[in-house]
Design a protein around this motif. Structure first.
Motif, PDB file in Angstrom:
ATOM      1  N   GLU A   1      -0.222 -30.676  69.020  1.00  0.00           N
ATOM      2  CA  GLU A   1       0.206 -29.770  70.079  1.00  0.00           C
ATOM      3  C   GLU A   1       1.677 -30.032  70.375  1.00  0.00           C
ATOM      4  N   LEU A   2       2.425 -28.948  70.567  1.00  0.00           N
ATOM      5  CA  LEU A   2       3.843 -29.046  70.904  1.00  0.00           C
ATOM      6  C   LEU A   2       4.066 -28.470  72.297  1.00  0.00           C
ATOM      7  N   SER A   3       4.813 -29.178  73.101  1.00  0.00           N
ATOM      8  CA  SER A   3       5.131 -28.711  74.447  1.00  0.00           C
ATOM      9  C   SER A   3       6.644 -28.537  74.569  1.00  0.00           C
ATOM     10  N   PHE A   4       7.069 -27.330  74.945  1.00  0.00           N
ATOM     11  CA  PHE A   4       8.486 -27.041  75.190  1.00  0.00           C
ATOM     12  C   PHE A   4       8.678 -26.881  76.686  1.00  0.00           C
ATOM     13  N   ALA A   5       9.486 -27.761  77.281  1.00  0.00           N
ATOM     14  CA  ALA A   5       9.748 -27.728  78.721  1.00  0.00           C
ATOM     15  C   ALA A   5      11.261 -27.754  78.930  1.00  0.00           C
ATOM     16  N   ASP A   6      11.825 -26.578  79.169  1.00  0.00           N
ATOM     17  CA  ASP A   6      13.280 -26.432  79.294  1.00  0.00           C
ATOM     18  C   ASP A   6      13.999 -27.018  78.085  1.00  0.00           C
ATOM     19  N   TYR A   7      13.399 -26.796  76.915  1.00  0.00           N
ATOM     20  CA  TYR A   7      14.036 -27.201  75.658  1.00  0.00           C
ATOM     21  C   TYR A   7      15.215 -26.285  75.386  1.00  0.00           C
ATOM     22  N   ARG A   8      16.329 -26.848  74.982  1.00  0.00           N
ATOM     23  CA  ARG A   8      17.542 -26.055  74.761  1.00  0.00           C
ATOM     24  C   ARG A   8      17.844 -25.960  73.266  1.00  0.00           C
ATOM     25  N   ALA A   9      18.218 -24.748  72.848  1.00  0.00           N
ATOM     26  CA  ALA A   9      18.626 -24.493  71.470  1.00  0.00           C
ATOM     27  C   ALA A   9      19.914 -23.683  71.494  1.00  0.00           C
ATOM     28  N   PRO A  10      20.799 -23.893  70.532  1.00  0.00           N
ATOM     29  CA  PRO A  10      22.065 -23.146  70.518  1.00  0.00           C
ATOM     30  C   PRO A  10      21.854 -21.669  70.230  1.00  0.00           C
ATOM     31  N   ALA A  11      22.850 -20.872  70.546  1.00  0.00           N
ATOM     32  CA  ALA A  11      22.746 -19.424  70.372  1.00  0.00           C
ATOM     33  C   ALA A  11      22.553 -19.025  68.914  1.00  0.00           C
ATOM     34  N   ASP A  12      23.043 -19.838  67.991  1.00  0.00           N
ATOM     35  CA  ASP A  12      22.932 -19.493  66.568  1.00  0.00           C
ATOM     36  C   ASP A  12      21.626 -19.986  65.941  1.00  0.00           C
ATOM     37  N   ALA A  13      20.662 -20.384  66.779  1.00  0.00           N
ATOM     38  CA  ALA A  13      19.385 -20.878  66.257  1.00  0.00           C
ATOM     39  C   ALA A  13      18.400 -19.759  65.930  1.00  0.00           C
ATOM     40  N   ILE A  14      18.690 -18.524  66.330  1.00  0.00           N
ATOM     41  CA  ILE A  14      17.804 -17.405  66.013  1.00  0.00           C
ATOM     42  C   ILE A  14      17.897 -17.105  64.513  1.00  0.00           C
ATOM     43  N   LEU A  15      16.763 -17.080  63.828  1.00  0.00           N
ATOM     44  CA  LEU A  15      16.754 -16.809  62.393  1.00  0.00           C
ATOM     45  C   LEU A  15      17.396 -15.452  62.112  1.00  0.00           C
ATOM     46  N   GLY A  16      18.424 -15.463  61.291  1.00  0.00           N
ATOM     47  CA  GLY A  16      19.119 -14.228  60.935  1.00  0.00           C
ATOM     48  C   GLY A  16      20.163 -13.791  61.930  1.00  0.00           C
ATOM     49  N   GLY A  17      20.197 -14.444  63.100  1.00  0.00           N
ATOM     50  CA  GLY A  17      21.234 -14.168  64.084  1.00  0.00           C
ATOM     51  C   GLY A  17      20.968 -12.998  65.003  1.00  0.00           C
TER      52      GLY A  17
END
Length: 388
Positions: free
Chosen positions: A213-229
């Motif tokens: 199980e993975l829990s994301f709690a206010d996890y931050r990712a950069p703007a360029d992390a979206i696949l394909g942009g």
């Protein structure tokens, strides 16, 4: 003609190398590792050295890209030794394909060279505790702010997620989108603050590799992390990725089914009752005949999907057929291998009990077989029939 004869000489060598690895290094240790639920660190390292994690990655990124039929036979060999080893590279290859088809140049250059060597291993995170196969009902959201994305939500049954460095996370970037799939994106997430691998899920089979199980709690990712942009394309991207994933699951089923058949065939020749080897009893011989026939049919369905994929055609129906039939066949073959072994088939000293515990995963994994039937039926209608 042998099945590997469909490959060229170089690809035959790849399959033979993996087959030798399974026979010499996997089979002697698999029972001990599996029963202890021990992560196969040494075997994974050997797979890295053989280039297994780079089989879907082109040479320009350091991989050794092979045809999809070759990939099918390699995965079958790994699963013949231990289905968990095939699982350890399943999601990784799907993410490789996602990056190749949809990634920006920067994303490809950042991840693919290290993925080819296995230095970076990747997995995908789709399923949620309350959603199952209904991906559009997911609740994990990635909210855009001035510096990137803030992610909150939970995923479950994510294989290799504790030891993978890259996670292709399916999430909603526009929860209000109508239709819902237009608000879904794939976020390339790396481990860091706000991402917790909360627990390893206990399993009937599929031991050794973790499913978490993975829990994301206010996890931050950069703007360029979206696949394909570009936001909003994740659902279509992942559906394309799942074509590879479902072929891969079909290959795992082939490997488990083949191992069960091989063990049953050998046992039936060694074991005697009423003065003759048990394969000569019609009931046992019928089991063996049906097992071999269904395994062969499943392999041909899977290779057909592989050839269609290499031809550049849409293969959601073909991959669904392969996954559906191969997984059901593997379950039946594993059960019949237990029957052939009699009381020994129920003993943990024989491998057939492991095949029987591993086989059900392929029925429910990568979209349940009920979902596969829906996909096949909808494509039959959309395409105007099977051969339209």
């Amino acid at each position: 003609m042998s099945t590997v004869d469909i490959l060229d000489e170089q690809e035959r060598l790849v399959v033979e190398t993996v087959r030798d690895f399974v026979d010499k290094d996997v089979k002697p240790v698999v029972a001990e590792l599996e029963h202890a639920n021990t992560y196969p660190e040494s075997l994974i390292d050997q797979m890295k050295e053989m280039g297994v994690f780079g089989l879907t990655i082109p040479e320009e990124y350091g991989g050794t890209s092979v045809s999809t039929p070759c990939y099918v036979l390699v995965t079958e060999e790994l699963a013949r030794g231990w289905m968990s080893l095939a699982g350890a590279m399943g999601g990784h290859t799907v993410v490789s394909k996602l990056l190749l088809h949809f990634g920006t140049d920067e994303q490809k250059n950042r991840y693919l060279p290290k993925m080819a060597t296995g230095e970076i291993r990747a997995t995908m995170a789709l399923t949620e505790p309350g959603g199952g196969s209904d991906l559009q009902a997911m609740t994990t959201q990635a909210h855009r702010d001035e510096t990137g994305y803030v992610v909150n939500g939970t995923k479950t049954w994510i294989t290799n997620s504790r030891r993978s460095q890259l996670i292709a996370l399916l999430c909603k970037t526009d929860p209000a989108a109508d239709p819902a799939h237009k608000g879904i994106s794939i976020l390339l997430a790396e481990h860091g603050p706000g991402l917790t691998v909360s627990r390893d899920l206990p399993k009937l089979g599929y031991k050794g590799v973790e499913s978490c199980e993975l829990s994301f709690a206010d996890y931050r990712a950069p703007a360029d992390a979206i696949l394909g942009g570009t936001e909003g394309r994740g659902f279509a991207q992942m559906m394309k990725g799942l074509e590879t994933g479902r072929i891969q699951v079909a290959c795992r089923a082939l490997g488990v089914g083949r191992a069960a058949l091989e063990d049953a065939l050998a046992y039936s020749q060694d074991r005697e009752s009423f003065g003759k080897p048990i394969w000569k009893h019609q009931s046992v011989g019928n089991y063996l005949a049906d097992m071999a026939t269904k395994l062969t049919a499943a392999r041909q369905l899977t290779l057909h999907a592989a050839h269609e994929a290499d031809a550049g055609r849409r293969v959601d129906m073909e991959a669904g057929m392969a996954k559906l039939y191969a997984s059901e066949a593997a379950m039946e073959i594993a059960l019949n291998a237990v029957r052939v072994h009699g009381g020994y088939g129920y003993s943990t000293e024989f491998d057939v009990e492991r095949y029987f515990r591993d086989a059900p995963l392929m029925i429910v994994g990568e979209g349940t077989n009920e979902i596969q039937r829906n996909v096949i039926a909808s494509q039959l209608v959309a395409r105007g029939g099977l051969d339209a």
